[in-house]
Design an enzyme around this catalytic site. Sequence first.
Site, PDB file in Angstrom:
ATOM      1  N   ALA A 263      12.626  64.128  17.486  1.00  0.00           N
ATOM      2  CA  ALA A 263      12.869  64.902  16.797  1.00  0.00           C
ATOM      3  C   ALA A 263      12.329  65.706  16.179  1.00  0.00           C
ATOM      4  CB  ALA A 263      11.608  63.796  16.144  1.00  0.00           C
ATOM      5  N   HIS A 298       4.370  60.822  13.801  1.00  0.00           N
ATOM      6  CA  HIS A 298       3.728  62.170  14.617  1.00  0.00           C
ATOM      7  C   HIS A 298       4.637  63.184  13.537  1.00  0.00           C
ATOM      8  CE1 HIS A 298       3.136  64.540  18.147  1.00  0.00           C
ATOM      9  NE2 HIS A 298       4.557  64.756  17.340  1.00  0.00           N
ATOM     10  N   GLU A 299       6.077  63.007  13.712  1.00  0.00           N
ATOM     11  CA  GLU A 299       6.584  64.578  12.566  1.00  0.00           C
ATOM     12  C   GLU A 299       6.116  64.424  11.205  1.00  0.00           C
ATOM     13  OE1 GLU A 299       8.399  66.236  14.594  1.00  0.00           O
ATOM     14  OE2 GLU A 299       8.454  64.302  16.277  1.00  0.00           O
TER      15      GLU A 299
HETATM   16  N1  B3K Z   1       7.694  69.544  18.063  1.00  0.00           N
HETATM   17  C1  B3K Z   1       9.035  69.210  19.009  1.00  0.00           C
HETATM   18  C2  B3K Z   1       9.536  69.223  20.122  1.00  0.00           C
HETATM   19  C3  B3K Z   1      10.372  70.416  20.728  1.00  0.00           C
HETATM   20  C4  B3K Z   1      10.860  70.594  21.599  1.00  0.00           C
HETATM   21  C5  B3K Z   1      11.456  72.259  22.276  1.00  0.00           C
HETATM   22  N2  B3K Z   1      12.246  72.039  22.979  1.00  0.00           N
HETATM   23  C6  B3K Z   1       8.449  67.321  19.031  1.00  0.00           C
HETATM   24  C7  B3K Z   1       7.966  67.197  18.233  1.00  0.00           C
HETATM   25  O1  B3K Z   1       6.960  67.197  18.724  1.00  0.00           O
HETATM   26  O2  B3K Z   1       7.399  66.896  17.245  1.00  0.00           O
HETATM   27 ZN    ZN Z   2       5.010  66.508  18.145  1.00  0.00          ZN
END
Ligand code: B3K
Ligand code: ZN
Length: 869
Positions: A263, A298-299
């Site tokens: 995500a 998490h997000e």
């Molecule tokens: N920040 C994104 C991951 C992005 C990956 C790019 N290749 C998801 C996360 O860690 O929440």
């Molecule tokens: Zn992350």
Amino acid sequence: MHAKAKYRKDYKKPDFTVTDIHLDFQLDPQKTVVTAHSQYQRLNPAATVLRLDGHSFQFASIKVNGKDFATYQQDGESLTLDLSDIDAERFELEVITRLVPAKNTSLQGLYQSGEGICTQCEAEGFRQITYMLDRPDVLARYTTKITADKSKYPYLLSNGNRIAGGDLEDGRHWVEWNDPFPKPSYLFALVAGDFDLLEDSFTTKSGREVKLELFVDRGNLNRASWAMESLKKAMKWDEERFDLEYDLDIYMIVAVDFFNMGAMENKGLNVFNSKYVLANPETATDEDYLNIESVIGHEYFHNWTGNRVTCRDWFQLSLKEGLTVFRDQEFSSDVGSRAVNRIKNVKFLRTAQFAEDASPMSHPIRPEKVLEMNNFYTMTVYEKGAEVIRMMHTLLGEKKFQQGMKLYIAENDGKAATCEDFVAAMEQASGVDLTQFRRWYSQSGTPELTVTDSYDEKKRSYKLYVSQMTAPTADQMDKVNLHIPLKIALYDMNGMPFSLIKDDEAVNDVLDILLEDQVFEFHNITSKPVPALLCDFSAPVKLDYDYSTAQLIALLKFAHNEFVRWDAMQMLFAQELRRNLSAYQQGEQLTFSAEILSALQQVLENYQSNVELTTLILTLPKETEFAELFKTIDPEGIAVVCDFMQHAIAEGLQDLWLKTYHQINLEEYCIDMRDIALRGLRNLCLQYLAFTDYGNALVNKHYLYADNMTDKLAALAAATKAQLTCRDKVMKDFEEKWQHDGLVMDKWFNLQATRPDGNVLTLVKQLMDHPSFNFNNPNRLRALVGSFESQNLRAFHAVDGSGYRFLTDVLLRLNESNPQVAARLVEPLIRFSRYDSQRQTLMKRALERLREVENLSNDLFEKIEKALQ
Ligand code: B3K
Ligand code: ZN
């Protein structure tokens, strides 16, 4: 030509920044036109050269301050403007680009997913949309106007708040969005499509109402509610535990089917792999439910740790990822079972992260050198990064840790920060000296703690001798001593804990390991104790203490700490495996310890005292977990011994498995901790029983009567692993029922790819033509090819090299269509040094075949180069 590696030490502040950007998207899958108006500011008065990142689009035009501009140079990845004639501190650029989302199979930048269109910009995908200072320390305010066909794309979404919209005469419509929070380009998002919408709201603790919107493919509304519940839980938890409140008036989540990772935390508009959103009892397992809760959390938690405080440069990725993983782990532990979560996370870390740290890709949680940034979204940056945060939490305690968080956010809100900023805030707020601790950020590799002990009966004194060592890794020869928190407990043989005392004073149960060799003495120890070491896995290290079977059984039975009990069993399993593997290699007979069997029996008999822990203790580690015990892995031998141990435990406790299986009665399916635990144990019974005479009838019936995916899948897995007669029938039934649902079929693909049958590779190859398979969908690829290469050790590492050849063929195709996924799937091959010389030769040959490819992507190039160096 491949990109050049970048080094952390070379970081320089940008000469220019973008303060505001207005994006106009004329959206069409075949031909999208993007007009970007950006306000630039010169930060370095002497700077005359502005280099913008950009590739994979058709560049149409550029204007500076409204006038055509021609003094630039263009290459495959950038546009460099000569601004000698522009004196002003501020100026405006207008850039027009054209893109073809339908043809973008890389799933970065702007691409088509199913019938919709969406973006993925982290790490460096924004530069596939327009020319930009595409680096996380350039923070701008975004306004985004999207115009598209109204019937195909009734929803047009972007970050922030919707500020305007309207219909056009030609059947198109438009919407304009404004995000008030300055953000780096990697957090930009756009989604267009036709969805079902689940709406809800959340009132923050200061009383603001936030609109919550969850978009799923049409027809999937009955799978959306768990994700929404999880979101609300996460919002509440972050307020309670971290005192952090959401900041915009709307929070949107869109589930898409084509997605490279789990995500993405784009400001106000998360884009999710549908795997981490969609769930109902019929389609999702208990494990899926828990994963969704954790990824949604998490997000969401990124909104503060990632978005409000972002990273100065990509070397600092763990600043947001390690911290946010720590936060999502704490969330899951607070709303679920702490011990179970800890055990699951540690299992994962010990297998996957330890393996990565022993591979050519070994790197510190804050890497020093990066060629393709997407290659560094790793177990090390994420999971080991979270362990480093957890160790600080252990050293500081919750209260001081939260004070540190407060200070960190107060000082860095709205800014692009570094890992050092975080540690400094923790140190300043707590007064705890973290000087030596900081080395965890720059040292790679898994430290090893060797512990010995001595007991003086007369003096009633017990001594622990602890030494630390980190072996050289591919990226770093010289290692230094780390600050390692070692949590311990001492038990007598009856399971009573000793108080930790020295010279009449209480000693902390977390020992500070700082030197190469240290001795710790404890007084008033009335009998020779059994030490519980590295309780709760207080540091991401390997522990070497020469436990006897009796000591481990004592810990398994008596330890007050659930993690310690589980870990004792892990060590017992490891002892059994090692002993049997060498017996196998010498052509001797395999045996399973009666003592251990009876210890397992006791745990199972007492399951009611702690159902989840019982299940975890009685679960035999996977072949891949066992593999990590060895420097040189014998895939065939490990498979044989695992199989033997599985049978031995199944048959040895056959009656008890059966009794327990029948004792557990569950009413209607319900997602709560107690039911999840009971289902888990019941299905573990089933899995062992599959290897007994009861197997076929029982599994068949279990499948038939199951009213939920957890039980259905447990039956399928048992039938597959034990190669039961009913297997083909139940697998067929499942296939017929779910063939139109890719997400559900992934479970089926996974089982097919992990079959123990000798001809599994032929089957896997055939399944690549299955109507439910789609080579361009990363979930399908991971379920079929990923499962085969990472979970079917024996078949993938077949000595005729057939597994390696198959993977290479897949990678050659993927190199063109989706380099990011290719670079994930190449991992098992680059770890050739862990195998015997015959396999090594074959694996290297496969890598050399890849290296010869003319247009090898940066993603694969970086890993293959490191491996073959
Ligand atoms: N920040 C994104 C991951 C992005 C990956 C790019 N290749 C998801 C996360 O860690 O929440
Ligand atoms: Zn992350």
